[in-house]
Scaffold this motif. Structure first.
Motif, mmCIF file in Angstrom:
data_model
loop_
_atom_site.group_PDB
_atom_site.id
_atom_site.type_symbol
_atom_site.label_atom_id
_atom_site.label_comp_id
_atom_site.label_asym_id
_atom_site.label_seq_id
_atom_site.Cartn_x
_atom_site.Cartn_y
_atom_site.Cartn_z
ATOM 1 N N VAL A 193 5.050 -4.636 -3.132
ATOM 2 C CA VAL A 193 6.309 -3.889 -3.264
ATOM 3 C C VAL A 193 7.271 -4.273 -2.142
ATOM 4 C CG1 VAL A 193 7.336 -1.578 -3.235
ATOM 5 C CG2 VAL A 193 5.224 -1.976 -4.513
ATOM 6 N N ASN A 194 6.744 -4.458 -0.929
ATOM 7 C CA ASN A 194 7.606 -4.868 0.172
ATOM 8 C C ASN A 194 8.201 -6.247 -0.063
ATOM 9 O OD1 ASN A 194 8.684 -4.640 2.958
ATOM 10 N ND2 ASN A 194 7.260 -6.306 3.388
ATOM 11 N N PHE A 195 7.395 -7.168 -0.584
ATOM 12 C CA PHE A 195 7.884 -8.521 -0.849
ATOM 13 C C PHE A 195 9.040 -8.494 -1.845
ATOM 14 C CE2 PHE A 195 7.453 -12.381 -3.580
ATOM 15 C CZ PHE A 195 7.952 -13.296 -2.668
ATOM 16 N N TYR A 196 8.906 -7.720 -2.918
ATOM 17 C CA TYR A 196 9.988 -7.655 -3.904
ATOM 18 C C TYR A 196 11.185 -6.886 -3.349
ATOM 19 C CZ TYR A 196 6.026 -9.143 -6.669
ATOM 20 O OH TYR A 196 4.920 -9.818 -7.103
ATOM 21 N N ASP B 272 6.069 0.171 7.558
ATOM 22 C CA ASP B 272 6.132 1.081 6.408
ATOM 23 C C ASP B 272 4.975 0.828 5.447
ATOM 24 O OD1 ASP B 272 8.620 2.186 7.267
ATOM 25 O OD2 ASP B 272 9.650 0.458 6.444
ATOM 26 N N VAL B 273 4.673 -0.443 5.211
ATOM 27 C CA VAL B 273 3.575 -0.821 4.323
ATOM 28 C C VAL B 273 2.240 -0.350 4.894
ATOM 29 C CG1 VAL B 273 2.223 -2.811 3.532
ATOM 30 C CG2 VAL B 273 4.694 -2.758 3.185
ATOM 31 N N TYR B 274 2.010 -0.612 6.177
ATOM 32 C CA TYR B 274 0.738 -0.241 6.788
ATOM 33 C C TYR B 274 0.548 1.280 6.759
ATOM 34 C CZ TYR B 274 1.198 -5.065 8.386
ATOM 35 O OH TYR B 274 1.376 -6.433 8.429
ATOM 36 N N ALA C 114 -4.252 3.734 10.240
ATOM 37 C CA ALA C 114 -3.923 4.511 11.434
ATOM 38 C C ALA C 114 -3.129 3.656 12.409
ATOM 39 C CB ALA C 114 -5.201 5.011 12.095
ATOM 40 N N ASP C 115 -2.133 4.272 13.048
ATOM 41 C CA ASP C 115 -1.286 3.604 14.038
ATOM 42 C C ASP C 115 -0.736 2.283 13.494
ATOM 43 O OD1 ASP C 115 0.094 2.847 16.282
ATOM 44 O OD2 ASP C 115 -1.597 3.103 17.662
ATOM 45 N N PRO C 116 0.144 2.357 12.513
ATOM 46 C CA PRO C 116 0.654 1.131 11.873
ATOM 47 C C PRO C 116 1.407 0.205 12.827
ATOM 48 C CG PRO C 116 1.886 3.068 11.156
ATOM 49 C CD PRO C 116 0.699 3.580 11.906
ATOM 50 N N PHE C 117 2.033 0.748 13.871
ATOM 51 C CA PHE C 117 2.735 -0.105 14.832
ATOM 52 C C PHE C 117 1.746 -0.984 15.588
ATOM 53 C CE2 PHE C 117 5.817 3.283 14.142
ATOM 54 C CZ PHE C 117 7.007 2.589 14.057
ATOM 55 N N ALA C 118 0.653 -0.379 16.046
ATOM 56 C CA ALA C 118 -0.361 -1.150 16.760
ATOM 57 C C ALA C 118 -1.036 -2.156 15.824
ATOM 58 C CB ALA C 118 -1.406 -0.210 17.362
ATOM 59 N N PHE C 119 -1.202 -1.775 14.567
ATOM 60 C CA PHE C 119 -1.818 -2.675 13.595
ATOM 61 C C PHE C 119 -0.936 -3.903 13.389
ATOM 62 C CE2 PHE C 119 -3.002 -4.017 9.258
ATOM 63 C CZ PHE C 119 -4.384 -4.063 9.382
ATOM 64 N N ARG C 120 0.368 -3.687 13.273
ATOM 65 C CA ARG C 120 1.291 -4.812 13.110
ATOM 66 C C ARG C 120 1.235 -5.739 14.322
ATOM 67 N NH1 ARG C 120 6.645 -6.440 14.227
ATOM 68 N NH2 ARG C 120 7.650 -7.503 12.451
#
Length: 297
Positions: free
Chosen positions: A80-83, A248-250, A256-262
């Motif tokens: 969805v993010n890609f589109y 947003d996707v993560y 958990a903690d999408p910023f750290a995951f990115r």
């Protein structure tokens, strides 16, 4: 960045020939996108929505930390993010081309601009339709802000058409892979297949415009402006790839903690080769025209 619609003449015979060939191809290959796709009520549960080797966790240590449920959710939301990125990117390029169609200095490319605008508007429709039908939303546009520094009309136009070309080449890397991936649902394969077919013309067209504009910049002999062009291309390629890594996707995938995951994904050494593969076609083109330095050896 200022918008310039009156460049010095830059279009050579090679551009004119390409415009004639690609305009004829667009007319011969025309289709009605509103009647092309079968839109099922839903994408099957448990299906992959993105080719696994295109996911931002591919090859990373972080991938092993995901549950199967999180992994499938990540594939869905990265799709969805890609589109969504396509929708926002197309909207931007449409605005730029509309300002140039039938403007002084654009007499030669204008015949193909008409097909380009029509096809890109249709692409924006079917990408948005997919996102809204199956994801219930478009992700917000988090694209980089562009400098308001004033440049010559020639450099402004080089930057605009480079942005368009880089965007299309990176997108097509994903389109061609997903169109051929039998692990994906047919609806996903179909929208990627159709987009890939049209983008082959758009990329050929954009490459001719960028080649001619770069040649004219070099002839103008302003080392400051050629330096800006080089820096811009390198930066735009890098940022375009970084947009694939979405907090947003993560978050939607339940991580958990999408910023750290990115941050963890972007720092993983395994992603360097992936980024090079995504940008390979683009960097090869800019090396070929002499903007980027050739590879060592």
């Amino acid at each position: 960045m200022t918008t310039a619609t009156n460049p010095q003449p830059v279009w050579d015979d090679e551009v004119a020939t390409a415009v004639q060939r690609l305009t004829a191809a667009a007319e011969n290959d025309y289709y009605n996108p509103y009647q092309t796709f079968d839109w099922p009520d839903a994408i099957p549960e448990g299906a992959l929505w993105m080719s696994e080797d295109l996911m931002t966790v591919h090859g990373t240590a972080a991938a092993a930390d995901l549950t199967r449920e999180q992994y499938l959710a990540l594939a869905k939301w990265e799709s969805v993010n890609f589109y969504s990125l396509n929708v926002h990117g197309i909207r931007e390029l449409l605005q730029e081309v509309v300002q140039r169609i039938h403007a002084p200095g654009y007499e030669i490319p204008t015949p193909f601009f008409h097909h380009f605008l029509g096809e890109e508007n249709e692409h924006m429709w079917f990408f948005a339709e997919f996102c809204l039908r199956y994801g219930g939303k478009l992700y917000p546009n988090r694209a980089m802000a562009f400098s308001t520094e004033k440049h010559s009309a020639l450099l402004d136009n080089f930057i605009v058409f480079s942005r368009i070309l880089i965007f299309e080449q990176i997108v097509d890397h994903f389109n061609s892979r997903m169109a051929a991936d039998t692990a994906l649902p047919e609806t996903i394969r179909a929208i990627n297949r159709v987009h890939h077919q049209d983008e082959s013309r758009h990329i050929a067209f954009g490459a001719q415009l960028v080649r001619a504009l770069w040649a004219r910049l070099q002839e103008a002999g302003d080392e400051r402006e050629t330096g800006i062009a080089r820096q811009y291309v390198e930066k735009y390629i890098a940022i375009s790839i970084q947009q694939l890594y979405s907090v947003d996707v993560y978050r939607d995938a339940g991580i958990a903690d999408p910023f750290a995951f990115r941050t963890r994904l972007l720092a993983d050494p395994a992603r360097t080769a992936v980024h090079e593969a995504i940008a390979q076609r683009t960097t090869a083109f800019y090396r070929r025209i002499g903007l980027l330095a050739p590879t060592a050896g």
